[in-house]
Scaffold this motif. Structure first.
Motif, mmCIF file in Angstrom:
data_model
loop_
_atom_site.group_PDB
_atom_site.id
_atom_site.type_symbol
_atom_site.label_atom_id
_atom_site.label_comp_id
_atom_site.label_asym_id
_atom_site.label_seq_id
_atom_site.Cartn_x
_atom_site.Cartn_y
_atom_site.Cartn_z
ATOM 1 N N ILE A 94 33.512 38.568 33.863
ATOM 2 C CA ILE A 94 32.884 38.777 35.178
ATOM 3 C C ILE A 94 31.831 37.698 35.416
ATOM 4 O O ILE A 94 31.721 37.145 36.519
ATOM 5 C CB ILE A 94 32.264 40.183 35.266
ATOM 6 C CG1 ILE A 94 33.371 41.235 35.397
ATOM 7 C CG2 ILE A 94 31.301 40.286 36.456
ATOM 8 C CD1 ILE A 94 32.868 42.667 35.379
ATOM 9 N N ILE A 95 31.064 37.384 34.368
ATOM 10 C CA ILE A 95 30.067 36.308 34.480
ATOM 11 C C ILE A 95 30.750 34.990 34.799
ATOM 12 O O ILE A 95 30.267 34.198 35.621
ATOM 13 C CB ILE A 95 29.257 36.199 33.177
ATOM 14 C CG1 ILE A 95 28.496 37.495 32.914
ATOM 15 C CG2 ILE A 95 28.290 35.011 33.241
ATOM 16 C CD1 ILE A 95 27.770 37.531 31.577
ATOM 17 N N VAL A 96 31.901 34.740 34.163
ATOM 18 C CA VAL A 96 32.671 33.520 34.420
ATOM 19 C C VAL A 96 33.010 33.403 35.904
ATOM 20 O O VAL A 96 32.805 32.356 36.528
ATOM 21 C CB VAL A 96 33.968 33.508 33.579
ATOM 22 C CG1 VAL A 96 34.871 32.338 33.996
ATOM 23 C CG2 VAL A 96 33.647 33.416 32.093
ATOM 24 N N GLN A 97 33.508 34.482 36.478
ATOM 25 C CA GLN A 97 33.920 34.445 37.883
ATOM 26 C C GLN A 97 32.736 34.291 38.829
ATOM 27 O O GLN A 97 32.857 33.658 39.880
ATOM 28 C CB GLN A 97 34.717 35.706 38.227
ATOM 29 C CG GLN A 97 36.053 35.810 37.503
ATOM 30 C CD GLN A 97 36.934 34.589 37.708
ATOM 31 O OE1 GLN A 97 36.977 33.996 38.786
ATOM 32 N NE2 GLN A 97 37.655 34.203 36.668
ATOM 33 N N LEU A 125 28.582 38.708 46.596
ATOM 34 C CA LEU A 125 28.544 39.751 45.563
ATOM 35 C C LEU A 125 28.653 41.142 46.173
ATOM 36 O O LEU A 125 29.420 41.987 45.691
ATOM 37 C CB LEU A 125 27.251 39.628 44.756
ATOM 38 C CG LEU A 125 27.063 40.628 43.614
ATOM 39 C CD1 LEU A 125 28.162 40.469 42.569
ATOM 40 C CD2 LEU A 125 25.687 40.455 42.978
ATOM 41 N N PHE A 126 27.921 41.387 47.249
ATOM 42 C CA PHE A 126 27.975 42.691 47.903
ATOM 43 C C PHE A 126 29.373 42.979 48.463
ATOM 44 O O PHE A 126 29.863 44.110 48.392
ATOM 45 C CB PHE A 126 26.933 42.768 49.028
ATOM 46 C CG PHE A 126 25.522 42.929 48.535
ATOM 47 C CD1 PHE A 126 25.259 43.643 47.377
ATOM 48 C CD2 PHE A 126 24.454 42.352 49.221
ATOM 49 C CE1 PHE A 126 23.960 43.805 46.909
ATOM 50 C CE2 PHE A 126 23.156 42.508 48.767
ATOM 51 C CZ PHE A 126 22.908 43.230 47.603
ATOM 52 N N ILE A 127 30.003 41.958 49.025
ATOM 53 C CA ILE A 127 31.357 42.126 49.555
ATOM 54 C C ILE A 127 32.330 42.492 48.437
ATOM 55 O O ILE A 127 33.153 43.414 48.572
ATOM 56 C CB ILE A 127 31.816 40.862 50.291
ATOM 57 C CG1 ILE A 127 30.985 40.645 51.559
ATOM 58 C CG2 ILE A 127 33.306 40.950 50.642
ATOM 59 C CD1 ILE A 127 31.234 39.326 52.247
ATOM 60 N N LYS A 128 32.231 41.781 47.321
ATOM 61 C CA LYS A 128 33.128 42.037 46.191
ATOM 62 C C LYS A 128 32.906 43.429 45.602
ATOM 63 O O LYS A 128 33.865 44.125 45.251
ATOM 64 C CB LYS A 128 32.950 40.948 45.120
ATOM 65 C CG LYS A 128 33.506 39.596 45.534
ATOM 66 C CD LYS A 128 33.339 38.549 44.463
ATOM 67 C CE LYS A 128 31.910 38.093 44.327
ATOM 68 N NZ LYS A 128 31.774 36.922 43.424
ATOM 69 N N ILE A 129 31.647 43.822 45.505
ATOM 70 C CA ILE A 129 31.345 45.167 45.001
ATOM 71 C C ILE A 129 31.913 46.224 45.952
ATOM 72 O O ILE A 129 32.486 47.231 45.515
ATOM 73 C CB ILE A 129 29.819 45.355 44.836
ATOM 74 C CG1 ILE A 129 29.300 44.499 43.677
ATOM 75 C CG2 ILE A 129 29.475 46.831 44.593
ATOM 76 C CD1 ILE A 129 27.791 44.510 43.530
ATOM 77 N N PHE A 157 38.771 41.606 38.826
ATOM 78 C CA PHE A 157 39.977 41.119 39.488
ATOM 79 C C PHE A 157 39.696 40.762 40.949
ATOM 80 O O PHE A 157 40.228 39.777 41.465
ATOM 81 C CB PHE A 157 41.087 42.169 39.403
ATOM 82 C CG PHE A 157 42.445 41.634 39.756
ATOM 83 C CD1 PHE A 157 43.107 40.761 38.916
ATOM 84 C CD2 PHE A 157 43.055 42.002 40.952
ATOM 85 C CE1 PHE A 157 44.352 40.260 39.243
ATOM 86 C CE2 PHE A 157 44.305 41.502 41.287
ATOM 87 C CZ PHE A 157 44.956 40.628 40.437
ATOM 88 N N VAL A 158 38.849 41.538 41.609
ATOM 89 C CA VAL A 158 38.444 41.214 42.989
ATOM 90 C C VAL A 158 37.723 39.875 43.012
ATOM 91 O O VAL A 158 37.971 39.034 43.892
ATOM 92 C CB VAL A 158 37.551 42.326 43.569
ATOM 93 C CG1 VAL A 158 36.927 41.884 44.896
ATOM 94 C CG2 VAL A 158 38.355 43.604 43.784
ATOM 95 N N ASP A 194 46.322 37.028 34.631
ATOM 96 C CA ASP A 194 45.705 38.350 34.702
ATOM 97 C C ASP A 194 46.603 39.388 35.373
ATOM 98 O O ASP A 194 46.454 40.588 35.125
ATOM 99 C CB ASP A 194 44.359 38.259 35.419
ATOM 100 C CG ASP A 194 43.272 37.716 34.496
ATOM 101 O OD1 ASP A 194 43.458 37.788 33.269
ATOM 102 O OD2 ASP A 194 42.253 37.212 34.993
ATOM 103 N N ILE A 195 47.508 38.944 36.226
ATOM 104 C CA ILE A 195 48.508 39.865 36.767
ATOM 105 C C ILE A 195 49.362 40.410 35.620
ATOM 106 O O ILE A 195 49.667 41.612 35.551
ATOM 107 C CB ILE A 195 49.386 39.171 37.824
ATOM 108 C CG1 ILE A 195 48.574 38.930 39.104
ATOM 109 C CG2 ILE A 195 50.634 40.000 38.126
ATOM 110 C CD1 ILE A 195 49.295 38.109 40.144
#
Length: 249
Positions: A94-97, A125-129, A157-158, A194-195
Protein backbone atom coordinates in the motif's frame (compact mmCIF):
# COMPACT_ATOMS: atom_id res chain seq x y z
CA UNK A 1 14.16 11.01 -29.96
CA UNK A 2 15.34 7.40 -29.55
CA UNK A 3 16.49 6.08 -26.18
CA UNK A 4 20.19 5.22 -25.92
CA UNK A 5 20.96 1.79 -24.48
CA UNK A 6 24.11 1.80 -22.36
CA UNK A 7 26.18 -1.08 -20.99
CA UNK A 8 24.65 -0.78 -17.49
CA UNK A 9 21.15 -1.06 -18.92
CA UNK A 10 22.14 -3.97 -21.14
CA UNK A 11 23.72 -5.88 -18.24
CA UNK A 12 20.60 -5.26 -16.14
CA UNK A 13 18.30 -6.55 -18.88
CA UNK A 14 20.46 -9.62 -19.58
CA UNK A 15 20.69 -10.51 -15.88
CA UNK A 16 16.93 -10.12 -15.45
CA UNK A 17 16.22 -12.30 -18.49
CA UNK A 18 18.53 -15.06 -17.20
CA UNK A 19 16.98 -15.04 -13.72
CA UNK A 20 13.50 -14.87 -15.27
CA UNK A 21 14.17 -17.92 -17.45
CA UNK A 22 15.60 -19.90 -14.53
CA UNK A 23 12.70 -19.37 -12.12
CA UNK A 24 10.08 -19.91 -14.84
CA UNK A 25 11.72 -23.23 -15.71
CA UNK A 26 11.81 -24.29 -12.06
CA UNK A 27 8.18 -23.29 -11.52
CA UNK A 28 6.99 -25.02 -14.69
CA UNK A 29 8.78 -28.23 -13.72
CA UNK A 30 7.56 -27.94 -10.13
CA UNK A 31 11.06 -28.29 -8.72
CA UNK A 32 13.04 -26.38 -6.08
CA UNK A 33 10.22 -23.94 -5.32
CA UNK A 34 12.13 -22.48 -2.39
CA UNK A 35 15.17 -21.85 -4.59
CA UNK A 36 12.88 -20.35 -7.24
CA UNK A 37 11.50 -17.93 -4.64
CA UNK A 38 14.99 -16.79 -3.71
CA UNK A 39 15.74 -16.12 -7.38
CA UNK A 40 12.56 -14.06 -7.65
CA UNK A 41 13.47 -12.08 -4.56
CA UNK A 42 16.95 -11.53 -5.96
CA UNK A 43 15.40 -10.01 -9.10
CA UNK A 44 13.51 -7.46 -7.00
CA UNK A 45 16.66 -6.55 -5.07
CA UNK A 46 18.50 -6.04 -8.39
CA UNK A 47 15.70 -3.71 -9.56
CA UNK A 48 15.99 -1.64 -6.38
CA UNK A 49 19.79 -1.46 -6.64
CA UNK A 50 19.56 -0.42 -10.29
CA UNK A 51 17.39 2.59 -9.42
CA UNK A 52 19.32 3.33 -6.23
CA UNK A 53 22.55 3.82 -8.17
CA UNK A 54 20.98 5.65 -11.11
CA UNK A 55 22.10 9.21 -11.75
CA UNK A 56 20.15 11.91 -9.96
CA UNK A 57 17.51 13.55 -12.10
CA UNK A 58 16.75 17.27 -12.28
CA UNK A 59 13.59 16.56 -10.25
CA UNK A 60 14.90 14.76 -7.20
CA UNK A 61 11.39 14.25 -5.81
CA UNK A 62 10.35 12.01 -8.72
CA UNK A 63 13.43 9.82 -8.41
CA UNK A 64 13.16 9.69 -4.62
CA UNK A 65 9.57 8.40 -4.86
CA UNK A 66 10.65 5.64 -7.25
CA UNK A 67 13.59 4.63 -5.07
CA UNK A 68 11.42 4.59 -1.95
CA UNK A 69 8.69 2.62 -3.75
CA UNK A 70 11.14 -0.06 -4.88
CA UNK A 71 12.65 -0.19 -1.38
CA UNK A 72 9.21 -0.95 0.08
CA UNK A 73 8.64 -3.41 -2.78
CA UNK A 74 11.69 -5.33 -1.55
CA UNK A 75 10.24 -5.33 1.98
CA UNK A 76 6.83 -6.43 0.69
CA UNK A 77 8.27 -9.35 -1.26
CA UNK A 78 10.37 -10.33 1.74
CA UNK A 79 7.19 -10.57 3.83
CA UNK A 80 5.08 -12.33 1.18
CA UNK A 81 7.54 -14.44 -0.80
CA UNK A 82 10.09 -15.44 1.82
CA UNK A 83 8.42 -15.09 5.25
CA UNK A 84 4.75 -15.75 4.36
CA UNK A 85 3.52 -12.71 6.31
CA UNK A 86 0.82 -11.67 3.87
CA UNK A 87 -0.90 -8.94 5.88
CA UNK A 88 2.43 -7.14 6.43
CA UNK A 89 3.36 -7.59 2.79
CA UNK A 90 0.11 -6.10 1.51
CA UNK A 91 0.41 -3.23 4.00
CA UNK A 92 3.84 -2.26 2.70
CA UNK A 93 2.60 -2.65 -0.88
CA UNK A 94 0.00 0.00 0.00
CA UNK A 95 2.90 2.33 0.81
CA UNK A 96 4.40 1.48 -2.60
CA UNK A 97 1.22 2.53 -4.39
CA UNK A 98 0.96 5.78 -2.44
CA UNK A 99 4.54 6.65 -3.44
CA UNK A 100 3.69 5.90 -7.06
CA UNK A 101 0.66 8.18 -6.75
CA UNK A 102 2.88 11.05 -5.53
CA UNK A 103 5.42 10.34 -8.27
CA UNK A 104 2.72 10.54 -10.94
CA UNK A 105 1.43 13.75 -9.38
CA UNK A 106 4.89 15.28 -9.67
CA UNK A 107 5.26 14.16 -13.29
CA UNK A 108 1.82 15.28 -14.44
CA UNK A 109 1.29 18.54 -12.62
CA UNK A 110 4.90 19.54 -11.89
CA UNK A 111 3.78 20.78 -8.48
CA UNK A 112 6.69 22.35 -6.64
CA UNK A 113 4.89 23.60 -3.54
CA UNK A 114 4.89 20.90 -0.85
CA UNK A 115 1.59 22.06 0.65
CA UNK A 116 -0.23 21.92 -2.70
CA UNK A 117 1.25 18.49 -3.38
CA UNK A 118 0.09 17.25 0.03
CA UNK A 119 -3.50 18.41 -0.49
CA UNK A 120 -3.59 17.03 -4.05
CA UNK A 121 -2.46 13.64 -2.76
CA UNK A 122 -4.87 13.88 0.20
CA UNK A 123 -7.76 14.31 -2.23
CA UNK A 124 -6.67 11.19 -4.12
CA UNK A 125 -6.36 9.30 -0.83
CA UNK A 126 -9.88 10.18 0.29
CA UNK A 127 -11.29 9.12 -3.08
CA UNK A 128 -9.48 5.78 -2.94
CA UNK A 129 -10.62 5.16 0.63
CA UNK A 130 -14.20 5.97 -0.39
CA UNK A 131 -14.14 3.61 -3.38
CA UNK A 132 -12.55 0.81 -1.33
CA UNK A 133 -15.16 1.31 1.43
CA UNK A 134 -18.02 0.99 -1.07
CA UNK A 135 -16.50 -2.21 -2.48
CA UNK A 136 -16.13 -3.70 1.01
CA UNK A 137 -19.75 -2.84 1.84
CA UNK A 138 -20.94 -4.51 -1.37
CA UNK A 139 -18.84 -7.60 -0.63
CA UNK A 140 -20.25 -7.81 2.89
CA UNK A 141 -23.80 -7.37 1.58
CA UNK A 142 -23.24 -10.23 -0.87
CA UNK A 143 -22.25 -12.58 1.94
CA UNK A 144 -18.47 -12.41 1.70
CA UNK A 145 -16.72 -12.58 5.07
CA UNK A 146 -14.56 -9.49 5.56
CA UNK A 147 -11.27 -9.92 7.39
CA UNK A 148 -8.36 -7.52 7.87
CA UNK A 149 -6.44 -8.96 4.90
CA UNK A 150 -9.37 -8.61 2.50
CA UNK A 151 -10.06 -5.03 3.61
CA UNK A 152 -6.50 -3.78 3.16
CA UNK A 153 -6.16 -5.77 -0.06
CA UNK A 154 -9.25 -4.00 -1.43
CA UNK A 155 -7.72 -0.59 -0.67
CA UNK A 156 -4.41 -1.72 -2.18
CA UNK A 157 -6.09 -2.89 -5.38
CA UNK A 158 -8.05 0.37 -5.74
CA UNK A 159 -4.77 2.29 -5.34
CA UNK A 160 -3.09 0.09 -7.95
CA UNK A 161 -5.95 0.53 -10.44
CA UNK A 162 -5.77 4.30 -10.03
CA UNK A 163 -2.01 4.34 -10.63
CA UNK A 164 -2.30 2.13 -13.71
CA UNK A 165 -4.97 4.44 -15.13
CA UNK A 166 -2.93 7.58 -14.45
CA UNK A 167 0.32 6.06 -15.75
CA UNK A 168 -1.38 5.22 -19.06
CA UNK A 169 -2.79 8.76 -19.31
CA UNK A 170 0.64 10.22 -18.52
CA UNK A 171 2.27 8.10 -21.23
CA UNK A 172 -0.37 9.12 -23.80
CA UNK A 173 0.05 12.81 -23.02
CA UNK A 174 3.81 12.62 -23.58
CA UNK A 175 4.49 9.73 -25.99
CA UNK A 176 8.02 11.00 -26.72
CA UNK A 177 9.08 10.24 -23.16
CA UNK A 178 10.10 6.59 -23.31
CA UNK A 179 10.37 6.44 -19.52
CA UNK A 180 6.66 7.15 -19.12
CA UNK A 181 5.79 4.44 -21.66
CA UNK A 182 8.00 1.83 -19.98
CA UNK A 183 6.54 2.78 -16.62
CA UNK A 184 2.96 2.49 -17.89
CA UNK A 185 3.63 -0.96 -19.40
CA UNK A 186 5.26 -2.00 -16.13
CA UNK A 187 2.21 -0.88 -14.15
CA UNK A 188 -0.14 -2.76 -16.50
CA UNK A 189 1.90 -5.94 -15.95
CA UNK A 190 1.81 -5.20 -12.21
CA UNK A 191 -2.00 -5.15 -12.44
CA UNK A 192 -2.10 -8.41 -14.40
CA UNK A 193 0.04 -10.01 -11.70
CA UNK A 194 -2.31 -8.93 -8.93
CA UNK A 195 -5.38 -10.04 -10.87
CA UNK A 196 -3.86 -13.52 -10.82
CA UNK A 197 -3.04 -13.17 -7.11
CA UNK A 198 -6.72 -12.41 -6.57
CA UNK A 199 -7.79 -15.42 -8.62
CA UNK A 200 -5.36 -17.65 -6.74
CA UNK A 201 -6.90 -16.60 -3.40
CA UNK A 202 -10.47 -16.64 -4.72
CA UNK A 203 -11.17 -20.08 -3.30
CA UNK A 204 -10.72 -18.72 0.23
CA UNK A 205 -13.81 -16.51 -0.16
CA UNK A 206 -16.00 -18.20 -2.80
CA UNK A 207 -17.09 -21.85 -2.83
CA UNK A 208 -15.90 -23.56 -6.02
CA UNK A 209 -15.56 -27.18 -7.09
CA UNK A 210 -12.17 -28.86 -6.38
CA UNK A 211 -11.47 -29.23 -10.11
CA UNK A 212 -12.07 -25.55 -10.81
CA UNK A 213 -9.98 -24.61 -7.78
CA UNK A 214 -7.06 -26.70 -8.98
CA UNK A 215 -7.17 -25.18 -12.47
CA UNK A 216 -7.39 -21.60 -11.15
CA UNK A 217 -4.59 -22.11 -8.63
CA UNK A 218 -2.29 -23.81 -11.14
CA UNK A 219 -2.71 -21.24 -13.92
CA UNK A 220 -2.80 -18.12 -11.74
CA UNK A 221 0.09 -19.41 -9.63
CA UNK A 222 2.28 -19.57 -12.75
CA UNK A 223 1.10 -16.24 -14.16
CA UNK A 224 1.71 -14.16 -11.02
CA UNK A 225 5.46 -13.86 -11.38
CA UNK A 226 5.31 -14.25 -15.16
CA UNK A 227 3.84 -10.73 -15.11
CA UNK A 228 5.35 -9.39 -11.88
CA UNK A 229 9.07 -9.84 -12.61
CA UNK A 230 9.07 -7.97 -15.96
CA UNK A 231 6.78 -5.34 -14.39
CA UNK A 232 9.39 -4.47 -11.76
CA UNK A 233 12.20 -4.56 -14.33
CA UNK A 234 10.37 -2.12 -16.62
CA UNK A 235 9.50 0.20 -13.73
CA UNK A 236 13.16 0.20 -12.65
CA UNK A 237 14.66 0.82 -16.08
CA UNK A 238 12.07 3.50 -16.87
CA UNK A 239 13.91 5.74 -14.41
CA UNK A 240 16.92 5.88 -16.71
CA UNK A 241 14.96 7.02 -19.75
CA UNK A 242 12.84 9.41 -17.71
CA UNK A 243 16.02 10.99 -16.34
CA UNK A 244 17.56 11.33 -19.78
CA UNK A 245 14.42 12.89 -21.25
CA UNK A 246 14.26 15.39 -18.40
CA UNK A 247 17.90 16.37 -18.76
CA UNK A 248 17.55 16.97 -22.47
CA UNK A 249 14.59 19.35 -22.14
Amino acid sequence: MKPVIKSKQMLFVILQIILYAVFLTLDFMGRSIRFSNYIKFCMIIVCFCYVLFSRKSMDKGILFCLRAALFFTVISDLFILILDYYIYGVSTFIIVQQLYDIRLLLIRSKIKDTTKLFFAYLLHLFIKIGVASVICILLFASGVTLDALLIITTFYFVSLLYNVWMSVITARLNPRCHGNILYAVGMILFLLCDINVGLFNLTGYIALSPTVCDIIETVSGMLMWTFYAPAQALIAISSDFTIRQTEQK
